[in-house]
Write a protein that holds these residues in place. Structure first.
Motif: not given
Length: 272
Positions: A104-126
């Motif tokens: 649960d990535a939202a538990t890593l850091a306090p809000a306000p929070r964003q995700i900025i990523a070059n996602l691994p293509y094989n798991v990007a959709t899930p």
């Protein structure tokens, strides 16, 4: 102590992209900076990056005013390299040695929070669907996908790319393709073009129960997208739902607006 160049660091650690992990390393500092800039003013923001690999985008994120950067990496070969980078940013960079699909990535850091990523293509959709389920936790998602996937997220009704992913994403957020990136920008170059989709969650989000109802409706509707809705939605009482929603049963899934799908999801939930 000056930070060694990215290429020198990769060479020193002998890190190469692994096909089984869907890795394509983005090493161009200019492109990495442009992706980081899609987050807007990151002052006081927490940023989560998934699959940092050698840390090209990570370095660009650390050049912003973000208060902290959490990088989630499953590939243990990259850990020493990221740990080394963290020594230069001891209070801001945090290396998380976990599988992003189980976190649960939202538990890593306090809000306000964003995700900025070059996602691994094989798991990007899930990964994206998981974050949409908790969209209220995120201020913005700036995510790199294969171009085809980014276009599916932002597709309009009636287009060939419009499907379940577009409905879920646009129901929860405003979505746009902000940056297209050619294969040559990566090492090794993928066989397809890539793009960064910027996804900004709406202020009001569906309940978990309603989200599950929408997942059921869209899975049924687009699972047999060539069929009329009265057939594709039969397993969930389609004819009754369509009549209650005022939607012609002879229409097909790709012709429905996000608002019409939302109506079907609400009725689906109410009928349980």
């Amino acid at each position: 102590m000056s930070l060694p160049s990215l290429r020198d660091t990769i060479q020193a650690h002998g890190l190469d992209a692994k096909k089984s992990l869907g890795q394509h390393f983005l090493l161009d500092p200019g492109i990495c900076a442009r992706i980081a800039a899609l987050g807007g003013d990151l002052t006081g923001r927490s940023v989560v990056e998934i699959g940092p690999g050698p840390g090209g985008l990570t370095r660009a994120l650390l050049d912003t005013p973000a208060s902290r950067v959490d990088v989630v990496e499953i590939d243990e070969r990259a850990w020493p390299l990221l740990d080394e980078l963290a020594t230069y940013y001891p209070d801001r960079l945090h290396v998380v040695r976990q599988d992003a699909l189980k976190l649960d990535a939202a538990t890593l850091a306090p809000a306000p929070r964003q995700i900025i990523a070059n996602l691994p293509y094989n798991v990007a959709t899930p990964l994206l669907v998981g974050w949409l389920r908790q969209a209220s936790q995120w201020e913005r998602l700036s995510l790199m996908f294969q171009l085809e996937v980014a276009e599916r997220i932002c597709a309009a009704p009636g287009s060939s790319a419009y499907g379940r992913l577009a409905v879920l994403a646009q129901w929860c957020a405003s979505c746009s393709v902000a940056l297209r990136i050619p294969p040559a920008a990566f090492s090794p170059p993928p066989k397809v073009h890539s793009a960064v989709a910027v996804i900004i969650p709406h202020a009001k989000q569906p309940s978990p129960q309603l989200f599950r109802a929408m997942e059921q409706v869209t899975a049924a509707a687009f699972g047999q997208r060539r069929k009329m809705l009265r057939s594709s939605l039969k397993s969930i009482g389609g004819e009754r739902l369509l009549e209650q929603a005022g939607i012609e049963p002879t229409r097909r899934a790709e012709t429905l607006s996000v608002a019409e799908f939302a109506r079907l999801a609400e009725l689906n939930l109410a009928s349980r």
